[in-house]
Enzyme design. Structure first.
Site, PDB file in Angstrom:
ATOM      1  N   ASP A 107      26.608   5.743  47.152  1.00 61.93           N
ATOM      2  CA  ASP A 107      27.820   5.253  47.811  1.00 61.93           C
ATOM      3  C   ASP A 107      27.746   3.772  48.140  1.00 61.93           C
ATOM      4  OD1 ASP A 107      29.894   7.295  48.493  1.00 61.93           O
ATOM      5  OD2 ASP A 107      28.071   8.359  49.123  1.00 61.93           O
ATOM      6  N   ASN A 123      35.731  12.675  41.055  1.00 62.53           N
ATOM      7  CA  ASN A 123      35.926  11.249  40.773  1.00 62.53           C
ATOM      8  C   ASN A 123      36.949  10.950  39.667  1.00 62.53           C
ATOM      9  OD1 ASN A 123      32.500  10.201  41.457  1.00 62.53           O
ATOM     10  ND2 ASN A 123      34.304  10.115  42.769  1.00 62.53           N
TER      11      ASN A 123
HETATM   12  C1  FPP Z   1      29.999   5.288  44.524  1.00 65.42           C
HETATM   13  O1  FPP Z   1      30.522   4.088  44.958  1.00 65.42           O
HETATM   14  C2  FPP Z   1      29.588   5.353  43.131  1.00 65.42           C
HETATM   15  C3  FPP Z   1      30.227   6.073  42.160  1.00 65.42           C
HETATM   16  C4  FPP Z   1      31.493   6.777  42.344  1.00 65.42           C
HETATM   17  C5  FPP Z   1      29.659   6.294  40.851  1.00 65.42           C
HETATM   18  C6  FPP Z   1      29.272   5.158  40.043  1.00 65.42           C
HETATM   19  C7  FPP Z   1      27.866   4.842  40.183  1.00 65.42           C
HETATM   20  C8  FPP Z   1      27.308   3.918  39.441  1.00 65.42           C
HETATM   21  C9  FPP Z   1      28.064   3.244  38.365  1.00 65.42           C
HETATM   22  C10 FPP Z   1      25.924   3.531  39.700  1.00 65.42           C
HETATM   23  C11 FPP Z   1      25.164   3.567  38.453  1.00 65.42           C
HETATM   24  C12 FPP Z   1      24.785   4.889  38.083  1.00 65.42           C
HETATM   25  C13 FPP Z   1      24.789   5.421  36.840  1.00 65.42           C
HETATM   26  C14 FPP Z   1      24.260   6.794  36.667  1.00 65.42           C
HETATM   27  C15 FPP Z   1      25.257   4.682  35.646  1.00 65.42           C
HETATM   28  P1  FPP Z   1      31.993   4.066  45.520  1.00 65.42           P
HETATM   29  O2  FPP Z   1      32.910   3.677  44.393  1.00 65.42           O
HETATM   30  O3  FPP Z   1      32.315   5.381  46.141  1.00 65.42           O
HETATM   31  O4  FPP Z   1      31.964   2.896  46.537  1.00 65.42           O
HETATM   32  P2  FPP Z   1      32.587   2.947  47.994  1.00 65.42           P
HETATM   33  O5  FPP Z   1      31.859   4.070  48.671  1.00 65.42           O
HETATM   34  O6  FPP Z   1      32.238   1.619  48.550  1.00 65.42           O
HETATM   35  O7  FPP Z   1      34.054   3.152  47.837  1.00 65.42           O
END
Ligand code: FPP
Length: 211
Positions: free
Chosen positions: A2, A50
Site C-alpha cells: 500500500d 483492483n
Molecule cells: C497499492 O498502492 C499497490 C497496488 C494496487 C498494486 C501495484 C503494486 C505494484 C505495482 C508494486 C510492484 C509489484 C509488482 C508485483 C509488480 P495503492 O495504489 O493502493 O496506493 P495508495 O494506497 O496510496 O492509494
C-alpha cells in the site's frame, strides 16, 4: 504494497509513477530479504477488487507485472524461485490477460530449479475467492471438508503458514489477503508507503517472529 499512489501524489507525480517506484522497491526488497535469510516472501500485487481502477492505471500495473515476471536473470542470480497465486486462468471469473499469463508461466518455468527464497506474487488474487475455490475443489473431489482437505486445494498449497504480515502506509485494517494462511500471524505496521519500505522495516517485522 500500500501507498504507491500516496507516495506519488505527495511528490506531485501521477499515481502510476508510484507503482513504477513500487516495482523497483520490490526488486530491492527481494535482495534484502534473501540476505536476511527469509524463506518465503509473498506480495499482494493486484487484487480481485483492483480491476475497477481507471483503465490507464490498471494497464500500467499489468505492464509492471509483466516486467517483474521478466526479471528472471536477477531472480536466478539470487537463487529465488518465483510463484504466482490468483484465480486460475481457466476459471470463469479469472481476468489475467494472456500476455501476463505468458510472463507468469515463463518466470515459474525459468526459475523452477532455484532452491533459495520463494517469491510468490498474488495477482488477480483475493482470499475469499481462494477459499471458495478450495472448498469447491474439495467438494468436486468428493472429500470431506476439513482444515487439511481445504488447505490442500489453496492456490499454492506448498506455502507455509504466514509468520508475519506487513502493512505499509499506515493501513491498520485486515485486507482480503491470505486470511486462511495467516491465522495467528504477527502484524507489523509501518507508516512508510511501500516505495519507502526498506531493510529497517523488514528487520522490524522479522524481529516480531525471530525474537
Ligand atoms: C497499492 O498502492 C499497490 C497496488 C494496487 C498494486 C501495484 C503494486 C505494484 C505495482 C508494486 C510492484 C509489484 C509488482 C508485483 C509488480 P495503492 O495504489 O493502493 O496506493 P495508495 O494506497 O496510496 O492509494
Amino acid at each position: 504494497m500500500d501507498g504507491n499512489g500516496r507516495w506519488a501524489q505527495a511528490r506531485g507525480l501521477p499515481r502510476t509513477d508510484g507503482h513504477t517506484e513500487g516495482e523497483e522497491n520490490l526488486a530491492r526488497l527481494v535482495r534484502i530479504a534473501v540476505r536476511a535469510d527469509v524463506g518465503w516472501l509473498t506480495v499482494f500485487g493486484f487484487s480481485t477488487e483492483n480491476w475497477i481502477r481507471p483503465r490507464p492505471e490498471v494497464r500500467h500495473i499489468l505492464g509492471l507485472h509483466e516486467r517483474l515476471f521478466g526479471r528472471v536473470a536477477e531472480l536466478n542470480e539470487l537463487n529465488v524461485r518465483i510463484q504466482w497465486m490468483g484465480r486460475p486462468f481457466d476459471t470463469p471469473d479469472a481476468r489475467t490477460p494472456k500476455y501476463v499469463q505468458r510472463a507468469i508461466r515463463k518466470a515459474i518455468r525459468d526459475t523452477a530449479a532455484n532452491t533459495g527464497m520463494v517469491l510468490t506474487v498474488a495477482f488477480d488474487y483475493g482470499s475469499r475467492a481462494e477459499i471458495l475455490h478450495a472448498a469447491r475443489q474439495a467438494r468436486v473431489g468428493g472429500q470431506a471438508l476439513t482444515v487439511a482437505s481445504l488447505g490442500a486445494h489453496l492456490y499454492v498449497p506448498e506455502l507455509p503458514p504466514v509468520d508475519v504480515v506487513v502493512r505499509t502506509s499506515g493501513e491498520r485494517r485486515v485486507s482480503n489477503f491470505m486470511l486462511w494462511q495467516s491465522q495467528g500471524a504477527a502484524i507489523s505496521f509501518t507508516a512508510k508507503p511501500w516505495p519507502e519500505f526498506d531493510a529497517e522495516g523488514l528487520h522490524t517485522a522479522l524481529s516480531l517472529v525471530r525474537g
